[in-house]
Design an enzyme around this catalytic site. Structure first.
Site, mmCIF file in Angstrom:
data_model
loop_
_atom_site.group_PDB
_atom_site.id
_atom_site.type_symbol
_atom_site.label_atom_id
_atom_site.label_comp_id
_atom_site.label_asym_id
_atom_site.label_seq_id
_atom_site.Cartn_x
_atom_site.Cartn_y
_atom_site.Cartn_z
ATOM 1 N N CYS A 263 0.762 -1.312 0.060
ATOM 2 C CA CYS A 263 -0.015 0.125 0.026
ATOM 3 C C CYS A 263 0.726 1.383 0.030
ATOM 4 C CB CYS A 263 -0.756 -0.177 1.297
ATOM 5 S SG CYS A 263 -2.071 -1.288 1.290
ATOM 6 N N CYS A 266 2.286 2.688 3.143
ATOM 7 C CA CYS A 266 3.254 1.755 3.935
ATOM 8 C C CYS A 266 4.437 1.188 3.023
ATOM 9 C CB CYS A 266 2.458 0.564 4.622
ATOM 10 S SG CYS A 266 0.939 0.993 5.438
ATOM 11 N N CYS A 291 14.535 0.075 22.955
ATOM 12 C CA CYS A 291 13.607 -0.008 24.157
ATOM 13 C C CYS A 291 12.933 1.137 24.285
ATOM 14 C CB CYS A 291 14.330 -0.609 25.401
ATOM 15 S SG CYS A 291 15.267 -2.204 24.951
HETATM 16 FE FE1 SF4 Z 1 -2.390 -1.407 3.597
HETATM 17 FE FE2 SF4 Z 1 -0.911 -0.292 5.484
HETATM 18 FE FE3 SF4 Z 1 -3.538 -0.802 6.056
HETATM 19 FE FE4 SF4 Z 1 -1.858 -2.820 5.627
HETATM 20 S S1 SF4 Z 1 -1.667 -1.183 7.254
HETATM 21 S S2 SF4 Z 1 -3.606 -2.567 4.565
HETATM 22 S S3 SF4 Z 1 -0.341 -2.188 4.260
HETATM 23 S S4 SF4 Z 1 -2.361 0.647 4.208
#
Ligand code: SF4
Length: 434
Positions: A263, A266, A291
């Site tokens: 996506c 991401c 940490c």
């Molecule tokens: Fe897509 Fe990111 Fe949502 Fe996962 S977290 S579905 S990779 S937009």
């Protein structure tokens, strides 16, 4: 019983594809480059085919079959999937280099189905690739979408980018995993583009074929779905060589530095020599290398459990790493004119990531002392007074490394999670010179 049969490598005239040619679309497979590619691969397209097109999955020993097929070509593995499951198997296409799976399926000459998950968050270039792939192969991709109500509930409650705060699991569950689960419930087998070299941590043991350990097929229950990973044994380089030779459409994002594509929010490009998975959910990976400031005394998380025994002892108890008291560090931080450049590791003895840098930081200090460097290598146990460290140096995680240069009042924060001698040394030289 198996017989040999010549499989056509271009056109659809001799086979009844489930992915029917789209009226008005013209296949691109007659370009000179493609013809050359077909000549290169025509020999590999002659494969063994079972005469029975639908052997019952339950009658096969899949782990034994996986061993037998491990040395086979992707073409042979995909042919097995299509011959065994017919229209009850489909290729999962993500819009990245797994287009190689579609090309191999095409080369078998058999009918094949392709499905894709449209999460609603894909890049424009990925949608364009879907379109080009449909035209190139004269197919229609079976798109699957997230449940509208679930997506609305998530976005209305947490906003569009909750994954940056909460982690990607919740959003992925709504936009990817559940739609995938629904799609797979209509199948007996599926074919993925997973490769062993994509993620040394999680995909190193990917089998070319297996009973799916996570999802269910049409008949329901554990063991009701078979998963083929025909590219498991290929490297990224081999996959790209194949795509180039076959003149297959690829995602434009690859030419912009993207390797693994998911996506849009991401996924990011990676630098040369970075692993492709570093381009996905990078903010979580970074957090996983440190940490949290509030861990340690509040509760002991899994990352800290193994370090608890180690926590009884201090780090760098002897050697060339100089221990600073809070008074000394406070004075240094406020000073207008320091006597020398000082690198300080703000650490917590119980933190496994602080422990992990003990050797390299120690070696760095030895090297700097041996060559009479103007840079002092120091440490400060920051978990004993977190408020001071947070207010003075913006400490959020252990370890944090800061440079207090001789020539300026402000501190400079070391920006990387790489804490090996070479990288630290390079950075020190770049900010305070040799
Ligand atoms: Fe897509 Fe990111 Fe949502 Fe996962 S977290 S579905 S990779 S937009």
């Amino acid at each position: 019983m198996y017989g040999r049969k010549e499989v056509p490598v271009s056109g659809f005239a001799s086979c009844s594809h489930i992915c029917q040619p789209v009226p008005g679309f013209r296949s691109k497979r007659s370009s000179p480059r493609t013809r050359a590619a077909q000549q290169v691969t025509s020999a590999t397209a002659t494969i063994d085919k079972p005469q029975t097109a639908a052997a019952p999955a339950a009658s096969l020993d899949w782990s034994q079959l996986a061993q037998q097929m491990d040395s086979q070509s992707p073409l042979q593995i995909i042919d097995h999937a299509l011959a065994t499951f017919g229209d009850e198997v489909a290729i999962a296409f993500s819009g990245a280099e797994d287009v190689a799976v579609i090309e191999y399926a095409h080369l078998t000459g058999r009918p094949f189905r392709v499905f894709s998950l449209d999460t609603g968050r894909l890049d424009k270039e990925t949608y364009e690739l879907f379109d080009r792939v449909e035209r190139h192969y004269n197919i229609r991709i079976e798109y699957t979408f997230p449940d509208a109500q679930e997506t609305m509930d998530l976005v209305r409650a947490k906003g569009m980018f909750s994954f940056y705060q909460d982690g990607h699991q919740e959003c992925c569950r709504v936009r990817k995993v559940r739609p995938l689960r629904r799609q797979l419930k209509t199948l007996k087998a599926w074919i993925t583009g997973q490769r062993r070299d994509q993620s040394p941590g999680t995909r190193a043991a990917v089998s070319v074929v297996q009973v799916d350990p996570a999802f269910e097929g049409t008949s329901g229950g554990p063991g009701s779905l078979v998963k083929y990973n025909p590219l498991a044994g290929m490297t990224g380089k081999e996959t790209w060589n194949f795509l180039r030779v076959m003149d297959v459409p690829v995602n434009e994002l690859h030419s912009k530095g993207y390797v693994s594509i998911g996506c849009q929010p991401c996924t990011r490009p990676v630098l040369p020599n970075q692993h492709e998975r570093e381009g996905r959910w990078w903010w979580e990976d970074a957090a996983g290398k440190e940490c949290g400031l509030h861990s340690g005394n509040v509760s002991v998380g899994s990352a800290e459990q193994g370090s608890k025994a180690e926590a009884q002892r201090d780090l760098w108890p002897e050697g060339k790493v100089q221990a600073l008291s809070q008074e000394e560090l406070s004075s240094l931080a406020c000073s207008e004119s320091r006597e020398q450049d000082t690198l300080v590791a703000l650490y917590a003895p119980w933190c496994q990531y602080s422990q992990a840098m003990e050797g390299s930081y120690s070696e760095l200090a030895e090297q700097y002392a041996a060559r009479g460097s103007h840079v002092r290598i120091a440490k400060f146990q920051a978990d004993t007074d977190r408020e001071f460290s947070q207010q003075t140096f913006g400490l959020q995680t252990f370890p944090t490394i800061v440079m207090l240069p001789k020539s300026r009042k402000q501190y400079i924060r070391y920006p990387s999670e790489r804490r090996d001698v070479e990288t630290l040394d390079l950075w020190i030289k770049s900010v305070v010179g040799q």
